[in-house]
Design a protein around this motif. Sequence first.
Motif, PDB file in Angstrom:
ATOM      1  N   LYS A 108       0.993   3.162   9.506  1.00 57.67           N
ATOM      2  CA  LYS A 108       1.218   2.014  10.389  1.00 57.67           C
ATOM      3  C   LYS A 108       0.002   1.744  11.256  1.00 57.67           C
ATOM      4  N   LYS A 109      -0.570   2.781  11.828  1.00 59.88           N
ATOM      5  CA  LYS A 109      -1.725   2.615  12.708  1.00 59.88           C
ATOM      6  C   LYS A 109      -2.950   2.104  11.954  1.00 59.88           C
ATOM      7  N   ASN A 110      -2.994   2.349  10.642  1.00 61.85           N
ATOM      8  CA  ASN A 110      -4.116   1.865   9.831  1.00 61.85           C
ATOM      9  C   ASN A 110      -3.859   0.486   9.236  1.00 61.85           C
ATOM     10  N   GLY A 111      -2.745  -0.135   9.616  1.00 58.57           N
ATOM     11  CA  GLY A 111      -2.471  -1.510   9.201  1.00 58.57           C
ATOM     12  C   GLY A 111      -2.127  -1.683   7.740  1.00 58.57           C
ATOM     13  N   LEU A 112      -1.585  -0.651   7.099  1.00 62.51           N
ATOM     14  CA  LEU A 112      -1.214  -0.770   5.685  1.00 62.51           C
ATOM     15  C   LEU A 112      -0.024  -1.726   5.529  1.00 62.51           C
ATOM     16  N   ASN A 113       0.044  -2.347   4.373  1.00 62.49           N
ATOM     17  CA  ASN A 113       1.188  -3.183   4.035  1.00 62.49           C
ATOM     18  C   ASN A 113       2.275  -2.260   3.483  1.00 62.49           C
ATOM     19  N   ASP A 128       0.821  -1.210   0.000  1.00 64.58           N
ATOM     20  CA  ASP A 128       0.000   0.000   0.000  1.00 64.58           C
ATOM     21  C   ASP A 128       0.857   1.262   0.000  1.00 64.58           C
ATOM     22  N   LYS A 129       2.065   1.132   0.543  1.00 65.83           N
ATOM     23  CA  LYS A 129       2.928   2.305   0.697  1.00 65.83           C
ATOM     24  C   LYS A 129       4.386   1.859   0.653  1.00 65.83           C
ATOM     25  N   VAL A 130       5.222   2.672  -0.002  1.00 70.25           N
ATOM     26  CA  VAL A 130       6.657   2.393  -0.116  1.00 70.25           C
ATOM     27  C   VAL A 130       7.426   3.635   0.324  1.00 70.25           C
TER      28      VAL A 130
END
Length: 332
Positions: free
Chosen positions: A185-190, A131-133
């Motif tokens: 991080k708090k939203n549980g993204l990969n 989801d994010k890099v």
Amino acid sequence: MNKRIGLFLPYFGRFPNYFNLWIKSVAINPEIQFILITDQKLDVKTPSNLHVIKKEFGDIQRLIRQKFSTLDISIENPYKLCDYRPAYGYIFEDLIDKYGLDYWGFCDPDIIWGKIAKFLAAYGFYEHTYDKVGYLGHFQFLSVKEKFLFKNIIDNEKFRNYKYVFTHKYAYHFDEEIGIGLIAKKNGLNILDFESNPPYTDILINKLQFYTNPNANYYDFPRYLKWDSNSGLSQFILNGSRYVKLPSMYVHLQKRKMDIEPELLKKQVFYIFPNQFVSQQTKNNLNVEEYMKDQFYADYYYNKIKTFIKKFSIGQIKHTKYFEKLLLKYYK
């Protein structure tokens, strides 16, 4: 490699004097689309993956105020744009559609790029769904489905509340690890964040030598870098009496004032030393060991004093101290 990534760089005012080398390094990354929005005129031929959109800063101010019409937006100078980076997926959604992006992100102009896709492949980016890099403001990108991630309010911290950040004048570093990074991080993204042993060279600002991020291997050893249009970017790290060669995804020069040897744009190979870009021929004639010795870095203290004088106010001092406190808390 069927994931289309776009990095936005709205930039207004004079470019770094080595910005043409930024463009040169963009050209060896055809897998990445770079979208430069600027009021400046470029004096070099641009590669096909660099999309230049001519705008004035006032145009961007109006666009952002239009996008956030219910907020009393504060964006009096281009530097404040850093706080709006996590919202670029929303602010520039028409350009994301235009260029058919799967991921949108942002980057800095004081970077020389290596082969980005090679590192993304090595870290499994093209095989997994991230989801994010990235986690620092100079290089990050997110999935198109995360264009409203910035609206998530995870705690009472004003540095992480977009409504507060967008309506106050100071730089809240919303694009950094304590802002959108923690929200993700708090939203549980990969997340593929490179926080542990980063594959890039993030130069420290307070030393003449090219020391780098403390999370990296050999971070406190001096180094120089080599850029090659075929193989990308490498760093040569002096460990005792020998050099360790490591590939690098990019080098972030942290707004350093750099000298550039004439005609370097025509070269397929160049070297990066503190604080200059030189050709292969010049490097061969240098006493490299002398360049690797620690020296007093007067420019750092000069710039620090100049910035302090320019930005001096009780409010700014308190704001900076609070930001440093948040960083220390994050890295405990």
